[in-house]
Enzyme design. Structure first.
Site, PDB file in Angstrom:
ATOM      1  CD  GLU A  67      -2.391  -4.390   3.486  1.00 42.06           C
ATOM      2  OE1 GLU A  67      -2.429  -5.116   2.457  1.00 42.06           O
ATOM      3  OE2 GLU A  67      -1.728  -3.344   3.551  1.00 42.06           O
ATOM      4  CG  HIS A  68       1.910  -9.294   2.281  1.00 43.21           C
ATOM      5  ND1 HIS A  68       3.183  -8.795   2.159  1.00 43.21           N
ATOM      6  CD2 HIS A  68       2.040 -10.637   2.200  1.00 43.21           C
ATOM      7  CE1 HIS A  68       4.026  -9.797   2.012  1.00 43.21           C
ATOM      8  NE2 HIS A  68       3.366 -10.926   2.030  1.00 43.21           N
ATOM      9  CB  SER A  69      -0.157  -3.595   0.200  1.00 46.50           C
ATOM     10  OG  SER A  69      -0.712  -2.644   1.081  1.00 46.50           O
TER      11      SER A  69
END
Length: 675
Positions: A372-374
């Site tokens: 997950e990138h955030s």
């Protein structure tokens, strides 16, 4: 169009370097450097750079020089009005916000929310990145090419578990060595940035919320069993196994391996008993508002579900053990490996998409990572990943086959904990519906890897005398125009890690100079010879290098324009600058790109395109080859990943030809003059 559709999801950007062991330094406040704050750029300079960035769009849309001049002067008037009016008010508000922010005006207030958490599309393909590891050549070849499952292990293999244990141990070893400053100490700016960024990879998860997600807080008790455990997913069952002792000592690869064997044995027993796992992973792959609704309902059914979800969120990181799937053919390609990591029809429910870092290993010991990138830019997990695979699995770290024992130990420091769920008929139906939507996303993802091996960065730097990153960016510009017959806004990620809590800035690759060069390559060859093409290419690359420096040093424009827009209040007048259709068009990143490092230890990478008729492209530029990861949508008749691979190859070949031609001219000119 919603604001977040114009804020690019940050694509994978890998700039890895091998780390050598050093003794832990003694640090003091005087020795520790301080990262400067991300500046609020000068308003007038931002507006001037913005006007320059939209010039190539105007040159394409306006037929005559008079029409171009009129259109440009109108935009200039809007920019001047903005500067003399509401824009200066917004700038003052932004500066005031920065003074009140502990780290910087962007990361503390806007970035994660606007770039990630407000976006409601599924994380699968659309947001999560994927990274395919190179094979471990020290694993015996027969186990990498043939399937050898063991009885009672639900299809898992010995080397699958060994490599899993090794990668988990190496990953957490890197985390711990950063924590003790044995690696990348805080006496360097890189150490400060990397330690802070890496801390966001572990023990947290993205939490779905209606309209805007959030990140979980680190566990209040880091010594609790849940906070010391690894999330393991196999055959859609969830488990937690301790990877740290209560005193914080990292488990050995052998201990992790033994606990994984116990897990797969327990899964085998449950499958033999015809137990059906509740596929929580497929729900996390769904639209974020739908996932929010389903998670809230799941948590309302039983306190046990809250405990289970907390175990997933709090776990150090995740491991997905892939099941055999369809083994009618054990042959594989670069693309099938990449799709395994991205998610395919067999394994899409066997990972929890909300975790920042998940390692995936299949029965042939092929591996990779997704996340997950955030919480942090993908550069960070890529550095961690390289450390985990740079050393091959040591067979001596594990017991011999005849000494291996399976004992289904539940609970305790040397056992496992089942993470189970109480679900009703409604949620089982939601799982089926979510799976259908996930498979539709996967089936529409035209994702592929291309290895261009005619030359690499050695030739680009040594012979062509160009920056490899700018050179490849120009190849992408040419490939796009040849395949579409028009230009588009192009995004390249530039890190702002030299600043405290810096993230990224946009580099607008499509410029007046890149446009002029591309047109010289596709027009009448009698109007632009190789010498002219080379001169225009040189100018375009010089411009790109300047834009790179500006973006990296806090002088880009897109984050600043975002901040100004967010400072608007309902009662403020609506600026013509922001309502201009060209303002939006200049941010429609149909060509979304990320320049990568050599990537010796990676087969390929990937991220999804932001626009349905665009491409998501990253590249790993090595001395002798360049690896491209390209994603588009099969449903779009205007795009083709296979076709774009050919267009990139042709662009790189043509660029080499004009560089060689110019080199020949340079070598022969003195002789001609002498004669």
């Amino acid at each position: 169009m919603a604001l977040q559709r114009h804020i690019l999801r940050l694509p994978l950007n890998i700039m890895c370097s091998r780390s050598s062991s050093t003794s832990a330094p003694s640090t003091s406040a005087a020795q520790t450097p301080r990262l400067p704050r991300l500046p609020v750029p000068d308003l007038r300079k931002t507006l001037d750079k913005y006007l320059t960035s939209i010039e190539p769009f105007l040159r394409d849309s306006e037929k005559t020089s008079q029409e171009f001049t009129a259109a440009y002067q109108l935009r200039k008037k809007w920019a001047d009005d903005f500067y003399c009016g509401i824009g200066s008010v917004l700038q003052e508000r932004l500066v005031a916000l920065d003074r009140e922010s502990p780290n910087n005006w962007l990361d503390d207030n806007f970035w994660i929310k606007k770039a990630y958490h407000e976006w409601r599309a599924p994380l699968l393909v659309n947001s999560n990145w994927w990274l395919a590891f190179s094979d471990d050549e020290f694993i015996p070849r027969q186990f990498r090419e043939s399937y050898y499952p063991e009885k009672g292990m639900a299809g898992a293999t010995v080397w699958q578990l060994r490599r899993s244990a090794w990668l988990i141990h190496r990953t957490l070893e890197f985390k711990d060595r950063l924590g003790t400053q044995e690696l990348h100490p805080e006496t360097t700016r890189t150490g400060i940035w990397l330690r802070d960024s890496t801390s966001k990879m572990f023990n947290i998860a993205r939490i779905p919320r209606h309209h805007c997600d959030t990140l979980s807080a680190p566990p209040p008790n880091p010594h609790s069993l849940a906070a010391r455990s690894l999330l393991v997913m196999f055959q859609d069952f969830c488990y937690a196994i301790p990877v740290y002792s209560p005193s914080g000592e990292l488990a050995s690869p052998r201990d992790i391996y033994r606990r994984l064997r116990n897990v797969v044995a327990d899964v085998g027993a449950r499958l033999n008993a015809h137990e059906r796992p509740f596929p929580i992973g497929i729900l996390s792959a769904d639209d974020r508002d739908v996932w929010t609704k389903n998670l809230q309902h799941l948590l309302s059914l039983s306190p046990a579900n809250k405990t289970s979800h907390e175990a997933l969120v709090t776990s150090v990181m995740a491991l997905s053990l892939e099941s055999p799937g369809d083994l009618r053919s054990v042959t594989h390609t670069l693309d099938t490996h990449l799709h395994l990591i991205r998610g395919n029809s067999d394994n899409v429910s066997n990972r929890f998409f909300d975790k920042p870092y998940t390692i995936l290993v299949d029965p042939f010991a092929r591996a990779g990572a997704t996340g997950e990138h955030s919480p942090c830019d993908a550069l960070v997990p890529s550095i961690v990943a390289e450390y985990s695979i740079v050393e091959a699995v040591e067979e001596s770290a594990f017991p011999s086959a005849e000494m291996e024992e399976i004992s289904a130990v539940a609970g305790g420091e040397d056992g496992f904990t089942r993470i189970d769920w109480i679900a009703d008929d409604r949620l089982w139906k939601e799982c089926d519906a979510a799976r259908g939507r996930a498979l539709a996303i996967i089936e529409d993802s035209d994702d592929s890897v291309m290895w261009f091996d005619a030359y690499g960065t050695d030739w680009i730097k040594g012979v062509a005398k160009f920056s490899p990153d700018a050179y490849v960016q120009m190849a992408l510009q040419l490939a796009w125009y040849r395949s579409r017959g028009e230009f588009t806004a192009t995004y390249e990620t530039v890190l702002t890690r030299m600043f405290k809590r810096g993230r990224t800035e946009t580099l607008r690759t499509f410029s007046n100079d890149s446009r002029a060069w591309v047109l010289s390559m596709v027009g009448d060859p009698r109007q632009a010879d190789a010498n002219t093409q080379y001169s225009l290419l040189t100018k375009a690359i010089t411009t790109h290098a300047q834009l790179t420096r500006e973006a990296a040093t806090g002088r880009g424009i897109d984050r600043h324009l975002l901040g100004l827009r967010l400072m608007l209040k309902p009662e403020d007048p609506s600026p013509s600058l922001f309502s201009d259709s060209l303002f939006l068009k200049s941010q429609e990143w149909k060509l979304s790109t990320s320049g990568l490092s050599a990537g010796h230890w990676f087969k390929g990478t990937g991220f999804g395109t932001l626009f349905e008729d665009g491409y998501g492209i990253n590249y790993l530029a090595a001395p002798e080859l360049i690896k491209f990861g390209i994603e588009s949508k099969l449903s779009c008749p205007q795009t083709s990943t296979a076709g774009f691979k050919k267009a990139i190859t042709k662009a790189l070949e043509d660029m080499r030809n004009i560089c060689i031609f110019r080199q020949t001219i340079d070598e022969t000119t003195p002789l001609r003059s002498h004669l």
